[in-house]
Design an enzyme around this catalytic site. Structure first.
Site, PDB file in Angstrom:
ATOM      1  N   HIS A  12     -19.946 -82.063 -59.052  1.00 16.38           N
ATOM      2  CA  HIS A  12     -20.555 -83.126 -59.846  1.00 16.38           C
ATOM      3  C   HIS A  12     -20.249 -82.872 -61.318  1.00 16.38           C
ATOM      4  O   HIS A  12     -20.290 -81.752 -61.795  1.00 16.38           O
ATOM      5  CB  HIS A  12     -22.067 -83.234 -59.612  1.00 16.38           C
ATOM      6  CG  HIS A  12     -22.815 -81.953 -59.743  1.00 16.38           C
ATOM      7  ND1 HIS A  12     -22.735 -80.927 -58.810  1.00 16.38           N
ATOM      8  CD2 HIS A  12     -23.676 -81.514 -60.696  1.00 16.38           C
ATOM      9  CE1 HIS A  12     -23.512 -79.925 -59.174  1.00 16.38           C
ATOM     10  NE2 HIS A  12     -24.093 -80.249 -60.326  1.00 16.38           N
ATOM     11  N   GLY A  22     -23.064 -71.430 -63.198  1.00 19.05           N
ATOM     12  CA  GLY A  22     -24.310 -72.180 -63.246  1.00 19.05           C
ATOM     13  C   GLY A  22     -24.449 -73.268 -62.200  1.00 19.05           C
ATOM     14  O   GLY A  22     -25.417 -74.035 -62.229  1.00 19.05           O
ATOM     15  N   GLN A  23     -23.500 -73.356 -61.245  1.00 22.42           N
ATOM     16  CA  GLN A  23     -23.569 -74.416 -60.236  1.00 22.42           C
ATOM     17  C   GLN A  23     -24.709 -74.122 -59.262  1.00 22.42           C
ATOM     18  O   GLN A  23     -24.785 -73.038 -58.685  1.00 22.42           O
ATOM     19  CB  GLN A  23     -22.242 -74.525 -59.475  1.00 22.42           C
ATOM     20  CG  GLN A  23     -22.199 -75.694 -58.506  1.00 22.42           C
ATOM     21  CD  GLN A  23     -20.822 -75.884 -57.880  1.00 22.42           C
ATOM     22  OE1 GLN A  23     -19.902 -75.124 -58.145  1.00 22.42           O
ATOM     23  NE2 GLN A  23     -20.680 -76.899 -57.051  1.00 22.42           N
ATOM     24  N   HIS A  48     -21.168 -83.786 -65.185  1.00 24.82           N
ATOM     25  CA  HIS A  48     -22.254 -84.262 -66.030  1.00 24.82           C
ATOM     26  C   HIS A  48     -21.706 -85.062 -67.214  1.00 24.82           C
ATOM     27  O   HIS A  48     -20.792 -84.617 -67.903  1.00 24.82           O
ATOM     28  CB  HIS A  48     -23.058 -83.082 -66.593  1.00 24.82           C
ATOM     29  CG  HIS A  48     -23.801 -82.291 -65.568  1.00 24.82           C
ATOM     30  ND1 HIS A  48     -25.142 -82.471 -65.317  1.00 24.82           N
ATOM     31  CD2 HIS A  48     -23.382 -81.301 -64.725  1.00 24.82           C
ATOM     32  CE1 HIS A  48     -25.527 -81.626 -64.380  1.00 24.82           C
ATOM     33  NE2 HIS A  48     -24.484 -80.900 -64.000  1.00 24.82           N
TER      34      HIS A  48
END
Length: 286
Positions: A258, A251-252, A260
């Site tokens: 980064h 899902g990147q 979350h």
């Protein structure tokens, strides 16, 4: 053997005149606007600068413990980091990044004559105090054999409109930066899934979390802990999801690591059970 740095405040000197780093910065006209002396010790620099008509506040956890409730154009931090261990140093960097106005400047003065890190008996107080050498990844504006002064500005401010530094800077609103350490920074997600949704990002631009060094990974998680505490204080969430998307299949969508930090609130979804298992909806329930 002493392992806790409980006597860091013992290194504060009772001065008769303004410190050398403050005199240098004053001569260069770098102390501007609302200013803060962070770790001001016994407060001589604050006293001298106020006498010159400057708008300056002093903070020291031992001698002037009222923590500032506003942000500042200029922050001074003289000889503080040299008497702190690594996690304490990181916490000070984080605190100053949050107290500095966007576009403001902080000045870190560090000693350069320390050759060996460790605890030693203070020659006046006869107690164990800690000293270490410090090198920072910021611009050095002065250096001699005994002193180096670094100039710091927010990472987001310095890298506005520089997608070569990070693809996040193509569409980031830099004012949203909410924290920074030497090797990572944080800002609010521009498309939050909950109030307080924050991203922690390493400064080195790599896409895969597992390409980061252990030191970089550790810095990210230390910053996450600091951000979490601030989110808890500000928004009082009932839970958290912490997650990393790695690769297109994971899902990147942005090729810069980064992490979350997503605050969760009672009732924000009907059935929260399963949490991060919900990345594959059919597998969430168990």
């Amino acid at each position: 053997m002493t392992t806790k740095n409980i006597n860091s405040h013992r290194t504060a000197k009772e001065r008769e005149k303004m410190s050398y780093p403050t005199r240098l910065l004053l001569e260069k006209k770098l102390i501007r606007g609302k200013s803060l002396d962070f770790g001001c010790g016994l407060g001589k620099d604050v006293e001298e600068l106020k006498a010159k008509g400057m708008d300056i506040t002093g903070y020291d956890p031992h001698y002037f413990p009222d923590y500032p409730d506003k942000t500042f154009d200029t922050i001074l931090c003289h000889y503080v980091l040299n008497v702190l261990q690594s996690q304490e140093q990181a916490r000070v960097l984080y605190q100053i990044s949050k107290l500095l106005k966007f576009g403001g400047k902080a000045y870190f003065s560090v000693r350069r004559e320390i050759t060996k890190a460790g605890f030693r008996t203070h020659f006046v107080h006869k107690v164990q105090t800690y000293q270490t050498n410090v090198i920072l990844p910021f611009e050095s504006i002065f250096k001699n054999d005994n002193l180096e002064i670094y100039e710091y500005q927010h990472y987001c401010y310095l890298n506005q409109n520089k997608p070569e530094v990070s693809p996040f800077f193509e569409r980031l609103e830099p004012k949203e930066q909410v924290g920074e350490l030497a090797s990572c920074f944080a800002f609010r997600d521009k498309f939050p899934v909950s109030e307080g949704h924050t991203l922690v990002i390493p400064k080195r631009k790599v896409s895969d979390y597992f390409e980061l060094s252990f030191r970089e990974q550790s810095a990210c998680w230390f910053l996450i802990n600091l951000i979490k505490a601030d989110l808890q204080d500000r928004f009082n969430p009932d839970g958290f999801n912490i997650g990393i998307n790695i690769g297109e299949a994971g899902g990147q969508s942005i090729p810069h690591v980064h992490i979350h930090i997503i605050p969760r609130y009672t009732g924000d979804v009907k059935h929260p059970r399963g949490g991060v298992r919900g990345v594959i909806p059919g597998k969430k329930e168990y």
